[in-house]
Structures are given as C-alpha cells and as structure tokens.
Design a protein around this motif. Structure first.
Motif, PDB file in Angstrom:
ATOM      1  N   TYR A 174       0.825  -1.208   0.000  1.00 52.21           N
ATOM      2  CA  TYR A 174       0.000   0.000   0.000  1.00 52.21           C
ATOM      3  C   TYR A 174       0.860   1.259   0.000  1.00 52.21           C
ATOM      4  N   ALA A 175       1.985   1.209   0.712  1.00 49.63           N
ATOM      5  CA  ALA A 175       2.811   2.408   0.906  1.00 49.63           C
ATOM      6  C   ALA A 175       3.741   2.694  -0.262  1.00 49.63           C
ATOM      7  N   GLN A 176       4.035   1.699  -1.086  1.00 51.74           N
ATOM      8  CA  GLN A 176       5.004   1.870  -2.180  1.00 51.74           C
ATOM      9  C   GLN A 176       4.258   1.985  -3.505  1.00 51.74           C
ATOM     10  N   LYS A 177       4.273   3.167  -4.085  1.00 53.22           N
ATOM     11  CA  LYS A 177       3.547   3.360  -5.336  1.00 53.22           C
ATOM     12  C   LYS A 177       4.110   2.507  -6.459  1.00 53.22           C
ATOM     13  N   ASP A 178       5.412   2.248  -6.418  1.00 47.75           N
ATOM     14  CA  ASP A 178       6.025   1.403  -7.444  1.00 47.75           C
ATOM     15  C   ASP A 178       6.150  -0.052  -6.962  1.00 47.75           C
ATOM     16  N   GLY A 179       5.427  -0.386  -5.892  1.00 43.61           N
ATOM     17  CA  GLY A 179       5.528  -1.731  -5.328  1.00 43.61           C
ATOM     18  C   GLY A 179       4.723  -2.750  -6.117  1.00 43.61           C
ATOM     19  N   MET A 180       5.043  -4.011  -5.871  1.00 47.41           N
ATOM     20  CA  MET A 180       4.267  -5.092  -6.461  1.00 47.41           C
ATOM     21  C   MET A 180       4.233  -6.272  -5.497  1.00 47.41           C
ATOM     22  N   LEU A 181       3.095  -6.976  -5.496  1.00 48.90           N
ATOM     23  CA  LEU A 181       2.953  -8.230  -4.771  1.00 48.90           C
ATOM     24  C   LEU A 181       3.071  -9.362  -5.771  1.00 48.90           C
ATOM     25  N   VAL A 182       3.880 -10.369  -5.434  1.00 47.43           N
ATOM     26  CA  VAL A 182       4.229 -11.432  -6.368  1.00 47.43           C
ATOM     27  C   VAL A 182       3.804 -12.783  -5.802  1.00 47.43           C
ATOM     28  N   ALA A 183       3.228 -13.630  -6.638  1.00 51.16           N
ATOM     29  CA  ALA A 183       2.957 -15.001  -6.230  1.00 51.16           C
ATOM     30  C   ALA A 183       4.279 -15.668  -5.846  1.00 51.16           C
ATOM     31  N   ARG A 184       4.283 -16.348  -4.718  1.00 52.08           N
ATOM     32  CA  ARG A 184       5.531 -16.900  -4.195  1.00 52.08           C
ATOM     33  C   ARG A 184       6.234 -17.830  -5.186  1.00 52.08           C
ATOM     34  N   PRO A 185       5.524 -18.720  -5.913  1.00 53.83           N
ATOM     35  CA  PRO A 185       6.234 -19.582  -6.874  1.00 53.83           C
ATOM     36  C   PRO A 185       6.990 -18.794  -7.942  1.00 53.83           C
ATOM     37  N   LEU A 186       6.420 -17.660  -8.380  1.00 57.52           N
ATOM     38  CA  LEU A 186       7.122 -16.830  -9.361  1.00 57.52           C
ATOM     39  C   LEU A 186       8.389 -16.235  -8.755  1.00 57.52           C
ATOM     40  N   ALA A 187       8.261 -15.721  -7.536  1.00 58.55           N
ATOM     41  CA  ALA A 187       9.423 -15.120  -6.878  1.00 58.55           C
ATOM     42  C   ALA A 187      10.524 -16.149  -6.666  1.00 58.55           C
ATOM     43  N   LYS A 218      14.085   1.383 -20.691  1.00 59.44           N
ATOM     44  CA  LYS A 218      13.851   0.143 -21.443  1.00 59.44           C
ATOM     45  C   LYS A 218      12.747  -0.703 -20.820  1.00 59.44           C
ATOM     46  N   ALA A 219      12.491  -0.497 -19.533  1.00 57.47           N
ATOM     47  CA  ALA A 219      11.498  -1.312 -18.842  1.00 57.47           C
ATOM     48  C   ALA A 219      10.890  -0.536 -17.682  1.00 57.47           C
ATOM     49  N   TRP A 220       9.684  -0.936 -17.293  1.00 61.10           N
ATOM     50  CA  TRP A 220       9.091  -0.444 -16.065  1.00 61.10           C
ATOM     51  C   TRP A 220       9.851  -1.053 -14.893  1.00 61.10           C
ATOM     52  N   ARG A 221       9.974  -0.300 -13.811  1.00 63.95           N
ATOM     53  CA  ARG A 221      10.705  -0.802 -12.646  1.00 63.95           C
ATOM     54  C   ARG A 221       9.752  -0.870 -11.445  1.00 63.95           C
ATOM     55  N   PHE A 222       9.649  -2.069 -10.909  1.00 63.85           N
ATOM     56  CA  PHE A 222       8.776  -2.306  -9.766  1.00 63.85           C
ATOM     57  C   PHE A 222       9.594  -2.854  -8.600  1.00 63.85           C
ATOM     58  N   ARG A 223       9.208  -2.438  -7.402  1.00 63.17           N
ATOM     59  CA  ARG A 223       9.884  -2.891  -6.192  1.00 63.17           C
ATOM     60  C   ARG A 223       9.054  -4.005  -5.540  1.00 63.17           C
ATOM     61  N   VAL A 224       9.684  -5.119  -5.223  1.00 65.63           N
ATOM     62  CA  VAL A 224       8.980  -6.244  -4.606  1.00 65.63           C
ATOM     63  C   VAL A 224       8.604  -5.889  -3.175  1.00 65.63           C
ATOM     64  N   SER A 225       7.291  -5.734  -2.921  1.00 60.97           N
ATOM     65  CA  SER A 225       6.810  -5.399  -1.580  1.00 60.97           C
ATOM     66  C   SER A 225       6.610  -6.638  -0.721  1.00 60.97           C
ATOM     67  N   GLY A 226       6.287  -7.743  -1.356  1.00 60.24           N
ATOM     68  CA  GLY A 226       6.030  -8.968  -0.614  1.00 60.24           C
ATOM     69  C   GLY A 226       5.477 -10.039  -1.526  1.00 60.24           C
ATOM     70  N   PHE A 227       5.064 -11.128  -0.909  1.00 64.64           N
ATOM     71  CA  PHE A 227       4.596 -12.293  -1.666  1.00 64.64           C
ATOM     72  C   PHE A 227       3.214 -12.705  -1.177  1.00 64.64           C
ATOM     73  N   PHE A 228       2.554 -13.527  -1.990  1.00 63.04           N
ATOM     74  CA  PHE A 228       1.257 -14.070  -1.588  1.00 63.04           C
ATOM     75  C   PHE A 228       1.124 -15.488  -2.131  1.00 63.04           C
ATOM     76  N   THR A 229       0.216 -16.213  -1.549  1.00 60.07           N
ATOM     77  CA  THR A 229      -0.173 -17.523  -2.053  1.00 60.07           C
ATOM     78  C   THR A 229      -1.682 -17.513  -2.243  1.00 60.07           C
ATOM     79  N   THR A 230      -2.206 -18.592  -2.789  1.00 61.12           N
ATOM     80  CA  THR A 230      -3.641 -18.678  -3.027  1.00 61.12           C
ATOM     81  C   THR A 230      -4.213 -19.846  -2.252  1.00 61.12           C
ATOM     82  N   ALA A 231      -5.240 -19.577  -1.460  1.00 55.87           N
ATOM     83  CA  ALA A 231      -5.891 -20.640  -0.695  1.00 55.87           C
ATOM     84  C   ALA A 231      -6.870 -21.358  -1.614  1.00 55.87           C
TER      85      ALA A 231
END
Length: 387
Positions: free
Chosen positions: A128-141, A166-179
């Motif tokens: 929420y706090a990082q405008k350039d942040g992203m949440l990533v599925a744990r298997p991808l990370a 050359k690319a968009w830059r995103f900062r990894v904020s954390g990970f998630f899984t799917t129940a």
C-alpha cells in the motif's frame, strides 16, 4: 497368500508380456495424472467467492478499455457492495518469451475482493505504501530469485516505460499464495496509479471492473442492472461472474474439460481391452496349470481370486508408477512454466479418482479371463496339453 505367490511366479515367467502391460498401464495413468490435474485446476476455486464477484468488461471484448468514470457510477448502483478494477500490463521479464500475468489494480480494493489471496499484513502494508511496489505469487518469486526490496524491470508490449527507460521498474513489496486446492494462481499485482500517471496510451481507462454484490442481492440481478445502466452509453458493458468469465475465456480454446474427459475415457477403455485380452490369452496358455489346480481341489472362488490377483497386481502397480511419473512431470512443468501454470502437482481428489479407476479397470478387465478360467475342465485341459 498362495494365490499371490502363484501370480507373481506367472508374471515372472512371462517377463516380456508383464513389462509391456505394466508399461501400458503406467503411461495411461501418467497421462491421467497430468490431464486430471489440469482439469481439476480449471474447475477448482471457491464457488462462494467466484460466484459472488462480477467481472465487468467492455461489450466489444476484453481488449477494449472502459473509462475510469464508470467507477463512481458502479458504486452508486443498487446491490453493489464494492468496486475494484484491474488493467493487464502485457508485461514480460527479460524477454517476450517470459510473459507474466501482471495487473495494475487498486491495492486495497483488490485484496479486499480476493479473500482467497493469502498475504501477510506486513507485506500488504508495504505494498500500500510503495507506489512502485508489487505483490508477487511466491512460486514466481522463487523461480526468479526475487527478494523483498528487489527492483525488478518488466517490459510491456502495450505501454512504453516512462522516461525512455527500457522497462518499467517495480519494487517487490512482498509475496502471496492462493488458498485454492486447485493450485496457486501465479500472477503479479501493481499500483494502477503508477501505471496511469506515466503511460500515454489509454490513460484514465481500465481493462475490467470487479464488483462484489451486497448480501441478499442475486448476483444475476446485479449484473443485469449494471449492463442495463450502461447499455446506451458510449462504452456499454458485459457482466459475468468470475467463474463464468474464466469459463468463457477457456471456451475460446474449445471445451477443455470435456476434451480431457473424452481423452481419458478413450485411454482407459483401450487399457481395459488390452489388459483383458492379454489376460484372456494368459488364461488359455495356462489351461493345464489351472486344470492341475482344480484336480488338487481348488474351487471356483480360488480360481477367480487367481485371475483377479493377476489383474490387480498389473493395474495397481502400473497405476502407482504412472501417478508418480505424472506428479513428477507436473512438478517439473510447474517449476519451468510457473508464470503460466498453477502451482499444482497431484491433488488428493484426482488421486482418489485414479485409485477408484484402477480398481474398476482391474475388476472389469479380469471379468472375461475369469469366466474362461472357470470353464476350464481339468481332464480336457490335460488332454489338450498332452496332444
């Protein structure tokens, strides 16, 4: 126990036939493990969630954008509890062969509308706090070795990066899984504002809206209300439940579930015929042995058990090997194609189905050979052998 020892000796004596049959059974059940897991993943998901959440797209198709101004109108419609939106970035990592499912979303709204998304509170707050942040599925990370705080460059086939980068830059904020027993959905979410403020194409538009209905309101009625409201606008909508939307998407490639079921049914029908005909030949070749056993006092029940033990040994051992092979293949594909495939190896429902099928195939395939064994007459069998 004596029947089993005799069966093992028969299988050892006919090594080539035994290995060929085991190979056929193994391959069939390996295919079932792969296709059954895929079918289960396509059909899985918590229906109480997916059937209470609407996906709103442009009436002309998913590639047409909807104006951001629809948001306030949707929130004001009767029966609507919450509204969010998502825009596909067409993003890839390193090169276009590694396309990723990346969506620019309203962070709080997305997470609130996806209770099946398991994310640590600290990771959510950081996102929420990082405008350039992203949440990533744990298997991808895990596949790419991304850690919290890493800055990840993602190219896009749709949106040019800001500042001639050359690319968009995103900062990894954390990970998630799917129940979800059907496997973790491997995708990435980013901030819509970060995309919208920097892009030149389709600014102030979204790819789709997500609407959650108020308790007590039929989801179909809410969908009809939304589509009727925008029917005469410049951007009419098409509303469907989350489950129906994804079913329609996969329907573009045909009825995938039906095709899988048809292939599996054909494979197991062929397997029953192969196992049954081979066992029938084995019974004919063993007529003298069966006749001797009957002379020694073996009744019909013991003779039947002899045939069914042989069928069961072949099918169950081959099924176990095939399921293990299929699970290993699924694990390999999941790891190599984590950006496309759900995180699923061999779910318990599919394993249970396979066990039931193995028992059914062994029983049905042994039916005709068992009847042939019962018809063997000791004296005739001995006479034919001597001739």
């Amino acid at each position: 126990m004596k029947e089993l020892l005799i069966v093992l000796e028969q299988l050892r004596h006919q090594r080539l036939r035994t290995w060929l049959l085991l190979g056929s059974v193994t391959i069939t059940f390996a295919a079932y493990a792969i296709l059954g897991s895929l079918r289960y993943s396509l059909d899985s998901g918590d229906e109480s969630i997916s059937n209470s959440r609407l996906i709103i797209t442009h009436q002309s198709g998913v590639m047409e954008q909807l104006p951001l101004g629809h948001l306030a109108q949707l929130q004001a419609l009767p029966g609507v509890a919450a509204v969010g939106h998502a825009t596909w970035l067409g993003a890839y990592y390193q090169d276009q062969r590694q396309m990723q499912m990346v969506f620019a979303v309203q962070p709080q709204a997305w997470i609130a509308q996806h209770p099946d998304m398991v994310v640590e509170p600290a990771a959510a707050e950081a996102f929420y706090a990082q405008k350039d942040g992203m949440l990533v599925a744990r298997p991808l990370a895990e596949r790419y070795g991304w850690k919290v705080g890493d800055v990840v460059p993602l190219g896009s086939i749709l949106f040019a990066p800001p500042g001639r980068e050359k690319a968009w830059r995103f900062r990894v904020s954390g990970f998630f899984t799917t129940a979800d027993s059907g496997g973790a959905r491997n995708y990435i979410i980013t901030h819509y504002d970060y995309l919208n403020d920097a892009r030149d194409l389709w600014r102030n538009t979204v790819g789709s809206y997500m609407v959650t209905a108020l308790p007590g309101h039929a989801i179909g009625d809410v969908a009809n209300t939304i589509d009727a409201h925008f029917a005469t606008s410049a951007n009419p909508t098409s509303s469907a439940t989350d489950q129906a939307f994804h079913a329609e998407f996969f329907a573009q490639f045909g009825n995938v579930t039906f095709m899988i079921q048809a292939v599996v049914a054909a494979a197991f029908t062929s397997l029953m015929l192969v196992v049954g005909s081979t066992l029938a030949l084995a019974v004919r070749q063993a007529s003298r042995d069966i006749g001797v056993l009957k002379v020694l006092g073996w009744g019909h029940a013991r003779v039947l058990r002899l045939v069914y033990w042989q069928s069961g040994a072949l099918v169950i051992v081959g099924a176990a090997a095939g399921l293990g092979l299929g699970a290993a293949f699924n694990a390999l594909v999941t790891r190599k194609l984590s950006h496309f495939m759900p995180d699923i190896v061999l779910p318990l429902p599919v394993l249970g189905e396979a066990a039931a099928i193995a028992i059914g195939v062994s029983l049905v395939a042994a039916l005709v050979p068992a009847l042939l064994a019962l018809r063997v007459r000791p004296l005739q069998a001995l006479a034919i052998d001597q001739a």
